[in-house]
Design a protein around this motif. Structure first.
Motif, PDB file in Angstrom:
ATOM      1  N   LEU A   1      -3.299   8.050  -1.870  1.00 56.70           N
ATOM      2  CA  LEU A   1      -2.646   9.289  -1.464  1.00 56.70           C
ATOM      3  C   LEU A   1      -2.064  10.043  -2.640  1.00 56.70           C
ATOM      4  O   LEU A   1      -1.350  11.028  -2.457  1.00 56.70           O
ATOM      5  N   SER A   2      -2.362   9.606  -3.863  1.00 58.32           N
ATOM      6  CA  SER A   2      -1.707  10.220  -5.015  1.00 58.32           C
ATOM      7  C   SER A   2      -2.026  11.709  -5.124  1.00 58.32           C
ATOM      8  O   SER A   2      -1.173  12.508  -5.472  1.00 58.32           O
TER       9      SER A   2
ATOM     10  N   SER B   1      -0.188   0.867  -8.866  1.00 56.65           N
ATOM     11  CA  SER B   1      -0.153   1.839  -9.949  1.00 56.65           C
ATOM     12  C   SER B   1      -0.549   3.196  -9.390  1.00 56.65           C
ATOM     13  O   SER B   1      -1.206   3.278  -8.353  1.00 56.65           O
ATOM     14  N   PRO B   2      -0.176   4.287 -10.066  1.00 54.61           N
ATOM     15  CA  PRO B   2      -0.537   5.620  -9.550  1.00 54.61           C
ATOM     16  C   PRO B   2      -2.025   5.793  -9.332  1.00 54.61           C
ATOM     17  O   PRO B   2      -2.445   6.413  -8.361  1.00 54.61           O
TER      18      PRO B   2
ATOM     19  N   ALA C   1      11.850   5.367  -9.898  1.00 56.04           N
ATOM     20  CA  ALA C   1      10.813   6.002 -10.726  1.00 56.04           C
ATOM     21  C   ALA C   1       9.438   5.427 -10.416  1.00 56.04           C
ATOM     22  O   ALA C   1       8.454   6.169 -10.292  1.00 56.04           O
ATOM     23  N   ALA C   2       9.353   4.122 -10.272  1.00 55.13           N
ATOM     24  CA  ALA C   2       8.068   3.486  -9.985  1.00 55.13           C
ATOM     25  C   ALA C   2       7.541   3.882  -8.618  1.00 55.13           C
ATOM     26  O   ALA C   2       6.334   4.109  -8.440  1.00 55.13           O
ATOM     27  N   ALA C   3       8.444   3.971  -7.649  1.00 48.38           N
ATOM     28  CA  ALA C   3       8.017   4.378  -6.307  1.00 48.38           C
ATOM     29  C   ALA C   3       7.444   5.792  -6.326  1.00 48.38           C
ATOM     30  O   ALA C   3       6.395   6.053  -5.724  1.00 48.38           O
ATOM     31  N   ARG C   4       8.120   6.692  -7.015  1.00 48.07           N
ATOM     32  CA  ARG C   4       7.619   8.068  -7.070  1.00 48.07           C
ATOM     33  C   ARG C   4       6.282   8.146  -7.793  1.00 48.07           C
ATOM     34  O   ARG C   4       5.382   8.886  -7.369  1.00 48.07           O
TER      35      ARG C   4
ATOM     36  N   ARG D   1       0.853  -1.183   0.000  1.00 46.71           N
ATOM     37  CA  ARG D   1       0.000   0.000   0.000  1.00 46.71           C
ATOM     38  C   ARG D   1       0.894   1.240   0.000  1.00 46.71           C
ATOM     39  O   ARG D   1       1.810   1.355   0.814  1.00 46.71           O
ATOM     40  N   ALA D   2       0.626   2.149  -0.906  1.00 43.32           N
ATOM     41  CA  ALA D   2       1.509   3.306  -1.073  1.00 43.32           C
ATOM     42  C   ALA D   2       1.680   4.089   0.217  1.00 43.32           C
ATOM     43  O   ALA D   2       2.786   4.529   0.548  1.00 43.32           O
TER      44      ALA D   2
END
Length: 219
Positions: free
Chosen positions: A213-214, A207-208, A51-54, A7-8
């Motif tokens: 929380l995006s 995914s974004p 990059a994927a984490a951001r 979970r982000a």
């Protein structure tokens, strides 16, 4: 394949020691890891993971080693062997190119830079645990260098503190294949909850659009 749901808002990426001395041609330590780094695709994998984490709004934490400066370790009772080598080589020297971030891993706005660690654990004598807790992180993904020293020590400490720990076997490197084997096949399974490849990790990250929380983290 990962069995964990990342979970982000509960996941933190620990990027350990992304200095020029480790990751760039001309760095003091790079020649010692170059062969394995090329073999596993270290730089490309680190780029892809960061990059994927951001994109997924996963918080990125920089976990840097102490940058050597004159006087370090000179009056210590028992500096460890690695610290003696740092004292001799001036590894990650403050104010020099070798102690700067690799150009592909310069912190972005919103990244959190942890206090520099003196030895191998990113938790010992730093604010890493405090910062993780302030962000509500329960799951940590450790990438960077070296597999059998700072990555292992930081990850073991994370487990002891109650975090869920993921190692990424091709997003790190070491001086020898035996060290890599020990990190991922012998020692890692005693403390890590997941030991993945970069491809497996990327497939497991949210995914974004799935990150709740995006909008708030990018605001």
């Amino acid at each position: 394949m990962a069995g964990t749901v990342y979970r982000a808002e509960r996941t933190g990426l620990l990027l350990v020691d992304p200095y020029n001395d480790f990751l760039s041609h001309g760095g003091k330590i790079f020649p010692m890891i170059e062969s394995i780094a090329k073999e596993v695709g270290l730089l490309d994998n680190l780029r892809a993971i960061v990059a994927a984490a951001r994109k997924a709004d996963i918080q990125v934490f920089y976990v840097p080693h102490r940058r050597w400066q004159p006087g370090d370790y000179e009056n210590w009772d028992h500096p460890n062997p690695t610290q003696r080598l740092i004292q001799k080589r001036h590894t990650f020297e403050k104010g020099t190119w070798g102690g700067e971030w690799h150009p592909d891993f310069v912190p972005h706005q919103g990244d959190i830079i942890i206090h520099e660690h003196w030895a191998q654990s990113g938790f010992a004598n730093t604010d890493l645990d405090f910062q993780l807790k302030q962000q509500g992180v329960t799951h940590v993904i450790a990438v960077g260098l070296l597999a059998n020293t700072c990555i292992e020590s930081t990850s073991r400490f994370a487990m002891e503190l109650g975090y869920h720990v993921t190692l990424v076997r091709d997003a790190t490197a070491a001086f020898t294949h035996d060290m890599m084997h020990a990190a991922h096949e012998l020692n890692g399974p005693t403390f890590a909850h997941e030991i993945l490849t970069t491809a497996e990790l990327l497939a497991a990250l949210p995914s974004p659009l799935s990150s709740p929380l995006s909008s708030s983290r990018s605001a």
